[in-house]
Design an enzyme around this catalytic site. Structure first.
Site, PDB file in Angstrom:
ATOM      1  CG  HIS A 257       6.833 -29.482   4.112  1.00 50.39           C
ATOM      2  ND1 HIS A 257       7.323 -30.739   3.820  1.00 50.39           N
ATOM      3  CD2 HIS A 257       7.542 -29.053   5.193  1.00 50.39           C
ATOM      4  CE1 HIS A 257       8.268 -31.066   4.678  1.00 50.39           C
ATOM      5  NE2 HIS A 257       8.422 -30.056   5.531  1.00 50.39           N
TER       6      HIS A 257
ATOM      7  CE  LYS B 245     -11.811   2.889   1.528  1.00 47.42           C
ATOM      8  NZ  LYS B 245     -11.277   3.945   2.421  1.00 47.42           N
TER       9      LYS B 245
ATOM     10  CD  GLU C 244      -3.138   0.822   2.176  1.00 45.77           C
ATOM     11  OE1 GLU C 244      -4.204   0.266   1.857  1.00 45.77           O
ATOM     12  OE2 GLU C 244      -2.903   1.220   3.340  1.00 45.77           O
TER      13      GLU C 244
END
Length: 543
Positions: free
Chosen positions: A384, A512, A353
């Site tokens: 793994h 938004k 960000e």
């Protein structure tokens, strides 16, 4: 801060030439040709031992990167950063999360006013409130002591606190701390379904007290609470961290239970403020203060240490070397501690960000790579899962290995097994395994030459994969504070060199705005002014 396109500097041009000279060199040869290489590329500072010798760099590389920092006026930028200048120019704000952990006698001015006394007042309030909740002095509406804390926030109001409380779980007291962030209703109801409203305290963390996700979740939780308690008892069970006093009071929260925030602290760097109230409640205020002390020590190291021995500077410059010259697009962060499970995701927000920008400080599109993609999981789990790609894939992925000399439960058997893997992975990534070594290994296992010829290519590791080894004495609140601040300052250095603004986040705004529009359309049953794909998806959802 001076706005300098790094690609126009003399150092950048020399680094481009230098890259062409050494890009095919193998680190094995670098070690073989210099028995003191590890000493030359290691920094030991307090309880941190950072070995960056397993990088595709030489002393010339380091000198040129330091020259780049000088030409970009990094030292002046650091002074501006700590001095309270409005380096977040798109919002005309200082960037002073460092003031939250400064010494109480420090003088750090914003608009000609020393902000440190106010910070100290808020810290005292955090201390007193935390102590009263932890020891049971402050009780719920039926007179019972609190047993559970629920932090309601999103982004920086969630990621930092949840990461630190999990990282320092060993130091937790009896309080159970929960986090609600996503506006997903299932997430909210799953969190509160087994809680007792009589003994649950809610922390609503929102600077503006208008964040859609946080307010929706807080409203749902309040409705749940009011099924068991009258409205007047909201004030005993809800606390706010916000600047919007009127909105908070309208919600029903007592003014004495409001903790302030400041606009000179960005959300993703706010865990050191009252946003970290959940941390203080979880581990106790003394440990919270130790966390801040650790960060302050890293601040001092960053400010005062020569760039040659400066941890944030060196790690940032090496990252730039890979990002801009080797064209590496991602970095992995692998903590060899399950406690630090959330640390890579915290860094994702902090780094991506901050430095995920394509416009420079002059308002021009950049013509070079900026922010790195950050990812990772704890070791040994990650070995793994995705280490196959790091070892034998086609992408160059510089990796930070974070480990601790001493375990918290002092289980030496487990610790030795964990750390054997920690050291082995960096060595394997460095050296790899040649075809000759593979053949010898298979012959020792009685494989026929035909079998060896069939599978040997698949078992070769090229090596030459870069790593930083960050080895810390022990996971404590103080060392955790140092580690977080190390990466905070690495972000700053990168932003200075890349000539971008690291402390705004305009990229989150458009989504938004569109979400609010679509939410209204769910009620009106209209799907106008969308592209054909979105329109079709909305119709399917609403059908």
């Amino acid at each position: 801060m001076k706005n300098i396109n790094p690609t126009t500097t003399k150092a950048w041009k020399e680094l481009e030439d230098h890259y062409k000279e050494i890009k095919n060199e193998h680190m094995k040869d670098m070690f073989n040709n210099d028995e003191k290489r590890s000493e030359k590329f290691t920094i030991q500072w307090e309880d941190f031992y950072v070995d960056y010798s397993k990088n595709r760099i030489t002393e010339d590389t380091r000198a040129l990167l330091l020259q780049l920092a000088e030409e970009c006026h990094l030292k002046d930028a650091i002074n501006s950063y700590f001095g309270g200048e409005a380096i977040n120019q798109t919002e005309n704000r200082p960037v002073l999360h460092t003031a939250l952990r400064a010494n109480k006698d420090a003088d750090i001015k914003v608009s000609n006013k020393n902000v440190v006394p106010e910070v100290q007042e808020v810290k005292a309030k955090i201390r007193d409130f935390s102590n009263d909740i932890i020891d049971g002095t402050q009780k719920g509406y039926t007179g019972k002591a609190f047993t559970d804390i629920v932090n309601i926030g999103i982004g920086g109001s969630d990621l930092g606190p949840v990461m630190v409380t999990e990282s320092l779980e060993f130091y937790k007291n009896h309080l159970k701390v929960h986090f609600i962030s996503n506006v997903d209703g299932d997430h909210v109801h799953e969190t509160i379904k087994d809680l007792n409203p009589e003994t649950t305290l809610f922390l609503i963390v929102s600077k503006t007290f208008t964040t859609m996700e946080t307010l929706s979740n807080a409203t749902t939780v309040r409705e749940w609470f009011l099924k068991s308690a009258p409205q007047k008892e909201v004030s005993k069970h809800f606390v706010a961290v916000s600047t919007n006093l009127q909105q908070v009071e309208d919600f029903g929260i007592d003014v004495k239970n409001i903790f302030p925030m400041w606009d000179w602290v960005g959300g993703r760097f706010s865990l050191w403020s009252a946003v970290g109230l959940s941390i203080s409640l979880a581990i106790g205020y003394e440990n919270f203060e130790s966390l801040l002390d650790g960060a302050r020590k890293m601040d001092d190291h960053f400010k005062e240490t020569s760039f040659e021995e400066n941890l944030p500077v060196q790690l940032a410059l090496i990252s730039i070397w890979y990002n801009n010259f080797f064209k590496a697009e991602s970095e992995a962060v692998i903590p060899y501690s399950q406690y630090l499970d959330k640390f890579p995701s915290y860094l994702q927000q902090a780094i991506m960000e901050s430095n995920g920008k394509s416009v420079d400080r002059n308002g021009e599109k950049v013509d070079y790579q900026t922010g790195t993609i950050i990812w990772g999981e704890p070791g040994t789990n990650s070995q793994h899962a995705f280490f196959q790609l790091i070892h034998q894939g086609t992408k160059l992925i510089p990796t930070d290995f974070i480990g601790f000399k001493h375990s918290l439960f002092e289980d030496k058997d487990h610790q030795d097994k964990l750390m054997a893997n920690y050291f082995a992975q960096t060595e394997a990534l460095l050296n790899g395994k040649t075809e000759q070594e593979v053949e010898g290994e298979l012959k020792s296992k009685a494989f026929s030459q035909e079998e060896i010829d069939r599978i040997k290519a698949f078992k070769v590791f090229e090596g030459n994969n870069p790593t930083n080894t960050i080895l810390i004495e022990k996971l404590t609140p103080e060392s955790m504070g140092k580690l977080i601040a190390l990466y905070e300052h690495k972000i700053f250095v990168q932003g200075v060199i890349w000539n971008i603004f690291s402390y705004d986040q305009w990229g989150v705004e458009l989504g938004k705005q569109l979400a609010n529009k679509i939410l209204a359309e769910f009620s009106s049953k209209t799907t106008d002014n969308h592209d054909s794909s979105t329109k079709k998806l909305l119709k399917f959802y609403m059908s």
